[in-house]
Each structure stands twice: as C-alpha cells, then as structure tokens.
Design an enzyme around this catalytic site. Structure first.
Site, PDB file in Angstrom:
ATOM      1  N   LYS A 206      -0.665  28.040 -14.722  1.00 34.56           N
ATOM      2  CA  LYS A 206      -0.015  29.094 -13.941  1.00 34.56           C
ATOM      3  C   LYS A 206       0.244  30.307 -14.835  1.00 34.56           C
ATOM      4  O   LYS A 206      -0.067  31.428 -14.480  1.00 34.56           O
ATOM      5  CB  LYS A 206       1.289  28.549 -13.349  1.00 34.56           C
ATOM      6  CG  LYS A 206       2.040  29.556 -12.518  1.00 34.56           C
ATOM      7  CD  LYS A 206       3.258  28.936 -11.863  1.00 34.56           C
ATOM      8  CE  LYS A 206       4.098  30.028 -11.209  1.00 34.56           C
ATOM      9  NZ  LYS A 206       5.283  29.516 -10.544  1.00 34.56           N
ATOM     10  N   GLU A 212      -0.043  23.972 -25.371  1.00 36.25           N
ATOM     11  CA  GLU A 212      -0.998  22.862 -25.423  1.00 36.25           C
ATOM     12  C   GLU A 212      -2.301  23.228 -24.705  1.00 36.25           C
ATOM     13  O   GLU A 212      -3.404  22.973 -25.195  1.00 36.25           O
ATOM     14  CB  GLU A 212      -0.402  21.613 -24.754  1.00 36.25           C
ATOM     15  CG  GLU A 212       0.858  21.089 -25.401  1.00 36.25           C
ATOM     16  CD  GLU A 212       2.117  21.602 -24.712  1.00 36.25           C
ATOM     17  OE1 GLU A 212       2.186  22.822 -24.429  1.00 36.25           O
ATOM     18  OE2 GLU A 212       3.029  20.798 -24.472  1.00 36.25           O
ATOM     19  N   GLY A 271       4.834  25.040 -10.465  1.00 35.25           N
ATOM     20  CA  GLY A 271       3.813  24.245 -11.163  1.00 35.25           C
ATOM     21  C   GLY A 271       3.645  22.855 -10.570  1.00 35.25           C
ATOM     22  O   GLY A 271       2.531  22.401 -10.297  1.00 35.25           O
ATOM     23  N   ARG A 272       4.754  22.159 -10.343  1.00 36.63           N
ATOM     24  CA  ARG A 272       4.653  20.780  -9.851  1.00 36.63           C
ATOM     25  C   ARG A 272       4.349  20.697  -8.358  1.00 36.63           C
ATOM     26  O   ARG A 272       4.235  19.617  -7.799  1.00 36.63           O
ATOM     27  CB  ARG A 272       5.928  20.008 -10.202  1.00 36.63           C
ATOM     28  CG  ARG A 272       7.221  20.676  -9.769  1.00 36.63           C
ATOM     29  CD  ARG A 272       8.413  20.025 -10.460  1.00 36.63           C
ATOM     30  NE  ARG A 272       9.672  20.728 -10.219  1.00 36.63           N
ATOM     31  CZ  ARG A 272      10.105  21.756 -10.932  1.00 36.63           C
ATOM     32  NH1 ARG A 272       9.369  22.235 -11.918  1.00 36.63           N
ATOM     33  NH2 ARG A 272      11.271  22.317 -10.679  1.00 36.63           N
ATOM     34  N   GLU A 357      11.620  16.766 -12.846  1.00 33.68           N
ATOM     35  CA  GLU A 357      11.682  18.171 -13.256  1.00 33.68           C
ATOM     36  C   GLU A 357      12.443  18.970 -12.188  1.00 33.68           C
ATOM     37  O   GLU A 357      13.131  19.930 -12.499  1.00 33.68           O
ATOM     38  CB  GLU A 357      10.268  18.740 -13.470  1.00 33.68           C
ATOM     39  CG  GLU A 357      10.234  19.897 -14.460  1.00 33.68           C
ATOM     40  CD  GLU A 357       8.817  20.336 -14.840  1.00 33.68           C
ATOM     41  OE1 GLU A 357       8.058  20.738 -13.956  1.00 33.68           O
ATOM     42  OE2 GLU A 357       8.480  20.291 -16.037  1.00 33.68           O
ATOM     43  N   HIS A 388       3.463  -9.022 -13.232  1.00 34.05           N
ATOM     44  CA  HIS A 388       3.301  -9.890 -14.400  1.00 34.05           C
ATOM     45  C   HIS A 388       3.891  -9.253 -15.636  1.00 34.05           C
ATOM     46  O   HIS A 388       3.541  -9.620 -16.763  1.00 34.05           O
ATOM     47  CB  HIS A 388       1.811 -10.209 -14.576  1.00 34.05           C
ATOM     48  CG  HIS A 388       1.250 -10.842 -13.347  1.00 34.05           C
ATOM     49  ND1 HIS A 388       1.349 -12.185 -13.099  1.00 34.05           N
ATOM     50  CD2 HIS A 388       0.660 -10.300 -12.254  1.00 34.05           C
ATOM     51  CE1 HIS A 388       0.815 -12.456 -11.914  1.00 34.05           C
ATOM     52  NE2 HIS A 388       0.388 -11.323 -11.382  1.00 34.05           N
ATOM     53  N   LYS A 516       9.944  24.187 -25.966  1.00 36.06           N
ATOM     54  CA  LYS A 516       8.781  25.044 -26.241  1.00 36.06           C
ATOM     55  C   LYS A 516       9.094  25.980 -27.407  1.00 36.06           C
ATOM     56  O   LYS A 516       8.283  26.155 -28.310  1.00 36.06           O
ATOM     57  CB  LYS A 516       8.423  25.865 -24.997  1.00 36.06           C
ATOM     58  CG  LYS A 516       7.835  25.060 -23.862  1.00 36.06           C
ATOM     59  CD  LYS A 516       7.392  25.975 -22.736  1.00 36.06           C
ATOM     60  CE  LYS A 516       6.941  25.179 -21.526  1.00 36.06           C
ATOM     61  NZ  LYS A 516       6.709  25.999 -20.346  1.00 36.06           N
TER      62      LYS A 516
HETATM   63  O1  F6P Z   1       6.573  21.700 -18.565  1.00 38.86           O
HETATM   64  C1  F6P Z   1       7.027  22.820 -17.886  1.00 38.86           C
HETATM   65  C2  F6P Z   1       5.971  23.440 -17.055  1.00 38.86           C
HETATM   66  O2  F6P Z   1       6.368  24.749 -16.815  1.00 38.86           O
HETATM   67  C3  F6P Z   1       5.699  22.713 -15.741  1.00 38.86           C
HETATM   68  O3  F6P Z   1       6.607  22.997 -14.754  1.00 38.86           O
HETATM   69  C4  F6P Z   1       4.324  23.170 -15.448  1.00 38.86           C
HETATM   70  O4  F6P Z   1       3.725  22.397 -14.462  1.00 38.86           O
HETATM   71  C5  F6P Z   1       3.705  23.033 -16.816  1.00 38.86           C
HETATM   72  O5  F6P Z   1       4.709  23.461 -17.698  1.00 38.86           O
HETATM   73  C6  F6P Z   1       2.426  23.781 -17.040  1.00 38.86           C
HETATM   74  O6  F6P Z   1       2.601  25.162 -16.957  1.00 38.86           O
HETATM   75  P1  F6P Z   1       1.362  26.136 -16.817  1.00 38.86           P
HETATM   76  O7  F6P Z   1       0.674  25.808 -15.545  1.00 38.86           O
HETATM   77  O8  F6P Z   1       1.951  27.511 -16.785  1.00 38.86           O
HETATM   78  O9  F6P Z   1       0.478  25.939 -17.995  1.00 38.86           O
END
Ligand code: F6P
Length: 553
Positions: A206, A212, A271-272, A357, A388, A516
C-alpha cells in the site's frame, strides 16, 4: 454515552456470567429441544451454528441489547455511507466498495468511488487474462509460468490465504509464490526454482515504503537483471517483469515499474482489508479473473446481509457477540480457529492479522484507556492435525478456549473416502468438547477391562472431563471462491462489530510503527559494527555481541 461497563446491558451480562450455571452448555440443550435450530442461521451461503456456547435466550437478548446500545446499527450505516470512521487517520473505511456488485454508488467527500474501483478491476482483468493466456510475455518472449508476490502483512496474507484456499482452481494459471519475510531464505528459496525469463514479480505494498517488502523487491530486481543480463536494457527488463499494487504511484514509478503494470487503490482501503483491491492481483492471476469476481460476489452477499439483516439475525453480529461474551464476561484469553480444510491452513494467520491488528487496542475512540479486555489472542491450525497436538489442551486444559470449527460439506479434491473422515472428525471434536466424558462411563469401561477399586478411581479422574467447552461451527457447501469471499467478509464484519462495542478504532495500527522506527536504528548500528547510545542495556549488549560474532567471519 455511558462508559461501556456502566451500561445496563453490560452490568446485566456481568450478573449473568456470575451465575453458577453460566458455563453449562449441556444444561441448555437438555432444557430446549429446539436449541440447535434457535441458535443457528444461514447467510450468504454459509451456515453458522453457535448453539454450543453457554448462551441462554436471556444472555443472547442482553448481548443484542449491548450491540444496540453500542450503536452497532448506526456504525454499520456509517461505514457503508463512507463516513470517516477511521478517526485517527481521518479516513473512510470502504473495503465494501471494492466488492460492491450492486448499482449503488458509494461516496467519499461527495465523490462516487465506484467508477475508479471498476476501472482498476477492468485493468486487472485485462492484465490477468493477458498473462494467463500467454499474450503478455517476458523480455525474451516467453510466457510467464511463475508469479512472485512480494508483500507483507495485508499485502501478503490476504492473497496468500485465498490462493491456497482455491488451490484446486489454480491448475490453468501460472504458479503463484509469496515472499514476505525479509529473511533472505524466503526469497532465495523461492527464486532458486525459477527461470527469470518466465517469472513475473508483483510488488504489493500500500505504502511502497515497507522495509521488508522494498528489500525483497530490490533483491528480486537485482536477481532478474543478473539472470537476464544482456538480453535487454535494464529498464526494459524491469518494466516487462515487474508489476505493482500500491497507492504510492510516485514510488512505483521511481522503482521503474511500467505505469501500465501498476494497479492502484486508495487510502480508504486498510492493509488487512485489501485483498479485494489490486492487492488481489495474484489471486486473479492464479485462478482467473472470473473466479476473483466470484470471491467479490460472495463477500458482497455477506455485506448485503450485514447491512440489512436485523441484529438478531445478523451473522457477523452474532459471531461478534459470542466472542464478546467469552472475552469480556467469561474471561477467555484466547480464541481458536480450526478449519477442517487443508486448503484453509493459512486462515488462522490471516485472522491473526485481521483480528489482532484491528482489535489489539488499549484506548477507546475518545483516547481514554479501556477498562475491559479487547481482542483475545487468535490462534489455530487446520484440522485434523491439531487433534494430535494441542487439542488435549482444549479438552482437559485449565483454560477454556472458545473456538470456531470451519468445514465444507463437499470436497474439491478427488480422494475417495477422505472427506467423510475429515467431516466426522470435525463434528466429533465439537461434540467431544461439549459433552466431555463422565467418570461413570470411564469407570464402566475400566470395569469391563477388569480394572476396579482405587486404581479405577484414579484413572477415571484422569480420563474423565466435564465438557461444556464452547465452539461455533461454520459450514460451507463447498470451499469455492464465492463461499470463501463470504467467509472472509463474515470475519471482517465480526471484527467491525466487536470494535464498535469495545469503542476502539479497528482501522489503525499505531503500535506497529514503534518497531519499524527502532528496526531502522538497530540496523544502522549492526551495519556500523557498534551500538550507538540510547539503547537499553540489554539491546546494546546484544548488538555488540552480534557485531562481534559477525566480525569473526
Ligand atoms: O504491519 C503493519 C502494516 O501496516 C499492515 O497493516 C500492512 O498490511 C503491512 O504493514 C504492509 O504494509 P504495506 O502494504 O504498506 O507494505
């Protein structure tokens, strides 16, 4: 509005929970032959049985009053009207617009967002059709056989969960891989089996700034350029082999992604909650756009139900209220999710992000600290494997774990005999949790084996358990795109209702930001070889130790 714990329905529920029979589910069945049908309902092709919970008619009425008094109906309306209910970020919350299959317009700031949504969906259709048919090809003219989605959190878990769940429908598309972890193992292990000529990367983010994701995207670009060195100019390689799903069009361009391969979405998509947006592109590539649309249609059916059904017949509301009862009145610290479907193995992880979240908040919407529990810990795994491993805890542990069993009546796989066994185990577990095993039955079994007296008594205590352990069961006809869309939307709206009752903002995640920022500081130190001032003693020592070990080569 009165504080939550001062509301009459809250107080009445607390009194209800203090009754000696508050957790007696078996007694509720014994006194009501109609309970199973009275405590179940159907919506958007899903069936929910919540009768195996310690919820009497009175308790349910009180829970419904709590929802009513917490303005759940008004807040549902506010979300669907595009009001800025994400108050900390001053944003509307409109994932429902992404799957709005009706002709209704949905406005933000007086502007209908539906034309933009439709345009992006159409572009996703054209792009996914072109990749799947082989019309869109890589730089060396070969069709794409593999797609690597690079993203994390909501930009990974949604499409990953759906692609895995719809596995039986992926045969005719490219193979879709997901790389999320910045641990180089994830990307390296994925790339080592791939041919760069036939690989398409989608950078899903987003913000297009997530550390990462950007590290993985840069390394993937480097890999591509190295593998295909000399076949075309670098820019051409990147533009042919990279696509993006993002709201940050400036950064996607800076990365070198062809604007024709960039699929946008909007700040009002969390995002979620984003798998229904351009973030769903890997899904369209894996199963075809028509199936992606079926997913949207299933979710929309649940949206329509959620928007219009009265609270007492509203599936997401009832699921939310069952959770509130366990968390806030019976003190359950965790909630288990057990899909009896191997293809839904990622669902517990998806729900961890969605629920934790969204609901992992300690302040209410006015900024005061909450004086009640918010979201429980969500965990789980696909059945039957859990049986199990940790199911022993569910049956006889000292903590009660309310849980959701999810099953489909039909299997999508042709493996004769297996599905009946799977279904039998699913139902047997919820039945076993409810009924337990009485000491009398165990003693009779032991007597039949010739074990009596003190030994029998000791063994009977060990082997017997009282039952009355709660669960919901959600039944799908089959695990297809439509049912899956409805299922995921069901949980999204459950989270919404709980957030309204807890009076929290379910749509921000400020707690994630601290980590972060700190990771950036620690990274600088690890790269420089020394801890800079300002860290706590333990972290500083760990940085030094790591730097020393790494310095030894
Ligand atoms: O971990 C926090 C977060 O902002 C999530 O809510 C989101 O889904 C994820 O990081 C990834 O963010 P982006 O889509 O901006 O890379």
């Amino acid at each position: 509005m009165a504080r939550l714990s001062e509301r009459s329905s809250w107080k009445a529920l607390a009194a209800q929970a203090a009754r000696p029979d508050a957790t007696d589910i078996i007694g509720l069945f014994d006194t009501d032959a109609e309970r199973a049908s009275k405590f179940s309902l159907e919506a958007a092709g899903l069936f929910l049985d919540y009768s195996k919970n310690p919820i009497s008619d009175d308790t349910r009425s009180l829970l419904l009053s709590l929802a009513e008094h917490s303005s759940v109906p008004e807040q549902i309306k506010a979300m669907f009207e595009g009001r800025r209910i994400n108050i900390s970020e001053n944003r509307a919350v409109l994932h429902i617009a992404l799957r709005n299959r009706s002709q209704r317009s949905i406005t933000v700031n007086g502007r209908d967002v539906m034309p933009d949504v439709t345009t992006v969906l159409e572009r996703m259709r054209t792009f996914s059709d072109a990749v799947r048919s082989g019309n869109l090809r890589g730089a060396t003219g070969k069709p794409f056989t593999d797609v690597v989605n690079i993203g994390i959190g909501g930009s990974d878990l949604g499409p990953l969960t759906v692609c895995a769940a719809l596995k039986p429908y992926t045969e005719d598309g490219p193979k879709v891989h997901f790389v999320s972890n910045v641990d180089g193992a994830h990307l390296a292990n994925t790339l080592k089996h791939l041919d760069a000529q036939t690989t398409l990367f989608i950078v899903s983010s987003k913000t297009f700034t997530t550390q990462e994701t950007m590290a993985n995207a840069r390394s993937a670009r480097q890999w591509l350029l190295t593998q295909l060195a000399g076949s075309s100019a670098d820019e051409a390689l990147v533009s042919k082999h990279f696509a993006a799903a993002s709201t940050n069009l400036e950064q996607t361009a800076a990365f070198g992604i062809d604007s024709g391969h960039v699929f946008g979405f909007w700040e009002w998509v969390g995002g979620r909650y984003s798998l229904w947006s351009a973030i769903g592109l890997p899904i369209a590539l894996a199963v075809g756009f028509d199936r992606f649309e079926q997913l949207l249609t299933g979710a929309h059916a649940m949206d329509e139900h959620f928007r219009s059904a009265p609270l007492a017949q509203n599936m997401p509301t009832l699921l939310a209220l069952v959770g509130i009862w366990h968390t806030n009145f019976l003190g359950a610290p965790t909630h288990g999710v057990f899909p009896y479907a191997q293809d839904l193995a990622w669902l517990p992880m998806f729900l961890q992000q969605l629920e934790m979240e969204s609901g992992g908040k300690r302040t209410d919407r006015s900024g005061s600290l909450v004086e009640y529990s918010t979201v429980p810990i969500i965990w789980g795994a696909a059945g039957t494997n859990g049986q199990h491993a940790f199911f022993q805890h569910l049956h006889q542990g000292t903590q009660v774990t309310p849980c959701d069993f999810i099953a489909a009546a039909h299997s999508e796989w042709d493996m004769p005999g297996h599905h009946e066994i799977l279904l039998a185990n699913c139902l047997a577990q919820s039945e076993g949790l409810l009924q337990g095993l009485s000491a009398e039955v165990v003693l009779a079994e032991l007597a039949a084996e010739g074990v009596t007296g003190k030994t029998a008594e000791r063994l009977a205590t060990n082997r017997s358990f009282p039952g009355n352990r709660p669960s919901n069961t959600i039944l799908l006809e089959r695990l297809d795109a439509r049912a899956l869309g409805a299922l995921l939307a069901l949980y999204e709206h459950k989270v919404f209702v709980q957030g309204v009752i807890w009076n929290i903002n379910s749509f921000d995640q400020p707690g994630v930001e601290l980590g972060k920022g700190l990771a950036g500081d620690v990274l600088k130190d690890i790269r420089s070889g020394h801890a800079s001032p300002g860290h706590d003693q333990s972290t500083a020592a760990m940085i030094e130790r790591i730097c020393t070990i790494r310095g030894r080569k």
